[in-house]
Design an enzyme around this catalytic site. Structure first.
Site, short mmCIF file in Angstrom:
data_model
loop_
_atom_site.label_atom_id
_atom_site.label_comp_id
_atom_site.label_asym_id
_atom_site.label_seq_id
_atom_site.Cartn_x
_atom_site.Cartn_y
_atom_site.Cartn_z
N ASN A 15 0.85 -1.18 0.00
CA ASN A 15 0.00 0.00 0.00
C ASN A 15 0.89 1.23 0.00
OD1 ASN A 15 -2.73 1.35 0.37
ND2 ASN A 15 -1.58 2.21 2.09
N ARG B 161 0.10 12.53 7.12
CA ARG B 161 1.03 13.53 7.67
C ARG B 161 1.90 12.90 8.76
NH1 ARG B 161 -3.89 16.11 11.07
NH2 ARG B 161 -3.25 15.42 13.15
N ASP C 12 -5.58 21.73 9.12
CA ASP C 12 -5.88 20.71 8.12
C ASP C 12 -6.63 21.25 6.91
OD1 ASP C 12 -5.81 17.94 7.30
OD2 ASP C 12 -5.84 17.46 9.42
#
Length: 643
Positions: free
Chosen positions: A171, A176, A286
């Site tokens: 994967n 972050r 964010d």
């Protein structure tokens, strides 16, 4: 087009007039982010920025994919829809019945193409391992701190590699990484993500989890790490398809179970120990435009840092939109429209994710409608499709309107909308970053069926009143003084919707106010009211919509109002109020912390103001943060915020 490395992409941007080299010293602590925020909000996304003087050995690249043009350059296409058309063609070719030998032979070149996209592990070391850092330390890399209330510096464009310990499936994701020390970061993978699943598998086995992080290389790697692929599809197959050349991988030096692209700029190798105590990570400014709250996440221990000769450190900022991530999201919207159409929702014609909806909050879907209830069928299919499960507000329109023309779209939706029967509410998984949910990662959803209705879908007990061209705002405020402002400009365009700013002062305030407001005779013909906080400038519609979408849990925060029609006593009219104000424990029984909006601090703003003439960025641009500091914190709160 395959870029040989990040330097090749930078040179391409520069030749296209899409890059500014900044030679003046700029501090990675807050200042790079403040400059980038100003540039990313310029018309069209501004320019890519290469900060060549950071006080470190490596330059910092920002906003490299922060416009439609640069996103297309990164993916090697003229238009983002070109990728969707190619994917659609492949789906059709694969699914087409193969009746004869000639049909089967015609497939062979395409099968060869598929093989050419598959990643390949090569022997030896790659350019990404030309330099092996002695005494590896993240403190030697110009990791930026974006916003003043961030928990610290964050690696913001990490391409993170993990493998399933049971079957070896790779994967590649983007999560972050907060830097806590020279060899320690947090690993912010959410519980819905594949890497989190791998982490749980390692935990069950009682084994350490190898992790490798790359920065840079072909920009397609960065994009592919963000793409919403099915769990069993290798992100580097998508990268190979996009660049029309397979990705060459090399084994990591200290974590040989993992492979990384040979042309990456940096490789950070390490491990996560699932049995180790978690670390308190965050807050972080964010992509919602709000700080995501601190929480417990796994620790990542660095075992090696390698890099190519003369590497560039790529980074990004997220915050109040628009930012670079809006254009990455636009690429996903266009590229993954074809797979959704071909495999899940064949009636979908187009899809749009407005910037103000920050990806998951607001999605508009256009369908070719052929029968009653089709919008609800699409609703259920989309909420069950991969990362669309995080969608909060879904608007379904038909082919009678163009969904990218927001004015025409809104007119069409409201013309055919009965708030009592055509808005559907549900609950389900939500983005962990959605602060409006009463429980983290679980909240309400809403689908607005704005399609033209078939007879079977029309409830005859309801009638539509004519949209007024204006209302008496002062008369409303006289009766309801907690209302501080009303935006009624949409009424002039036959859109029966108001944005109403309210100064809340008690429990159940919005619910009670909704009843009182819609009971006023001047509200006849209004179908929807969006309630926002009194600090919101309701005349700034994009900003109001962004604030509203972030603060709404549709299932919890909606109030339907029905009354007898003023023109026909045998009929009813319906309206809906939606509470997009911030929620508190005192007045809303909201038990979670409510985050602040992301803004720069005054010292950083003033420092960048003084630097601006030396940056080569043209006419002075004031800080976008000033608008929200004034709206949200006020002068008195600004002082306390700085403390």
């Amino acid at each position: 087009m395959a870029f040989k490395n990040l330097e090749h992409f930078i040179n391409t941007l520069e030749q296209a007039g899409e890059l500014v080299r900044i030679k003046t010293y700029v501090n990675p602590h807050l200042e790079i982010a403040e400059i980038t925020d100003r540039v990313s909000k310029m018309p069209g996304g501004g320019k890519a920025l290469l900060f060549e003087n950071t006080g470190y050995d490596f330059p910092v690249l920002m906003n490299s994919m922060g416009s439609y043009k640069r996103m297309c350059l990164a993916l090697g296409v003229q238009e983002l829809d070109d990728v969707a058309h190619e994917i659609e063609g492949l789906f059709k070719m694969i699914s087409k019945p193969k009746e004869g030998i000639l049909d089967k032979l015609a497939m062979l070149p395409k099968l060869s193409q598929f093989a050419s996209w598959m990643p390949k592990v090569i022997s030896g070391r790659g350019a990404c391992q030309d330099v092996v850092m002695q005494n590896p330390s993240l403190e030697k890399i110009p990791v930026i701190q974006c916003w003043p209330k961030d928990g610290g510096p964050f690696i913001t464009l990490p391409v993170i590699h993990t493998k399933d310990p049971n079957n070896g499936t790779r994967n590649v994701g983007m999560y972050r990484m907060q830097v806590f020390g020279p060899n320690l970061t947090g690993m912010h993978w959410h519980k819905h993500k594949v890497s989190a699943k791998h982490y749980n598998e390692y935990k069950a086995l009682g084994k350490r989890m190898p992790v490798a992080v790359i920065l840079g290389g072909d920009p397609v790697y960065t994009y592919s790490a963000t793409a919403p692929l099915p769990e069993n599809v290798d992100e580097y197959m998508l990268a190979g398809f996009l660049r029309k050349k397979k990705v060459e991988l090399v084994k990591c030096i200290t974590q040989p179970e993992l492979e990384v692209p040979a042309d990456a700029d940096f490789v950070i190798e390490g491990y996560v120990d699932p049995n180790e105590e978690l670390i308190w990570e965050g807050p972080f400014g964010d992509h919602t435009g709000y700080y995501s709250l601190a929480d417990w996440y796994p620790r990542f221990h660095v075992t090696a840092i390698t890099h190519k000769r003369n590497p560039v450190y790529p980074a990004t900022i997220v915050g109040v939109p628009p930012q670079e991530d809006a254009w990455i999201g636009k690429a996903t919207e266009r590229i993954f429209l074809a797979p959704i159409k071909m495999t899940l929702v064949p009636e979908i014609v187009d899809m749009e994710m407005p910037v103000e909806g920050v990806f998951h909050n607001l999605v508009i879907s256009q369908i070719k409608k052929d029968y009653a209830g089709q919008a609800q069928k699409v609703m259920n299919a989309m909420w069950g499709a991969g990362q669309m499960m995080f969608n909060k507000i879904l608007v379904v329109a038909d082919t009678e309107t163009k969904i990218t023309d927001y004015k025409a779209l809104t007119q069409h939706v409201f013309k055919h909308l009965n708030p009592a029967t055509d808005i559907y509410f549900s609950q389900g998984p939500m983005d962990v970053l959605d602060h409006s949910c009463s429980k983290m990662g679980f909240g309400g959803k809403m689908c607005i069926d704005g399609t033209t209705k078939y007879d079977e879908e029309i409830d005859e007990q309801y009638a539509f009143a004519k949209t007024p061209t204006s209302i008496d705002e002062q008369a409303i405020k006289a009766v309801l003084p907690e209302i501080t402002a009303i935006n009624q400009t949409l009424l002039k365009h036959d859109i029966p919707c108001l944005v109403v700013a309210v100064k809340k002062n008690r429990a159940q305030h919005i619910k009670q106010l909704n009843e009182q407001l819609f009971a006023l005779p001047v509200m006849q013909g209004i179908k929807m009211v969006l309630f926002v906080e009194h600090t919101v400038d309701v005349n700034d519609l994009p900003s109001s919509l962004w604030r509203f979408c972030n603060n709404l849990d549709p299932k919890r925060d909606h109030y339907i109002y029905t009354q007898t029609s003023s023109s026909d006593a045998s009929k009813l009219t319906a309206a809906i109020g939606l509470d997009g104000t911030l929620k508190t424990k005192e007045w809303d029984n909201f038990q979670r912390d409510w985050p602040n909006i992301v803004v720069s601090d005054i010292p950083t703003i003033e420092k960048v103001d003084l630097l601006w003439e030396q940056l080569g960025l043209g006419e002075f641009v004031p800080s976008p943060s000033l608008k929200y500091r004034e709206q949200i914190y006020g002068e008195e709160a600004i002082v306390s915020f700085e403390k």
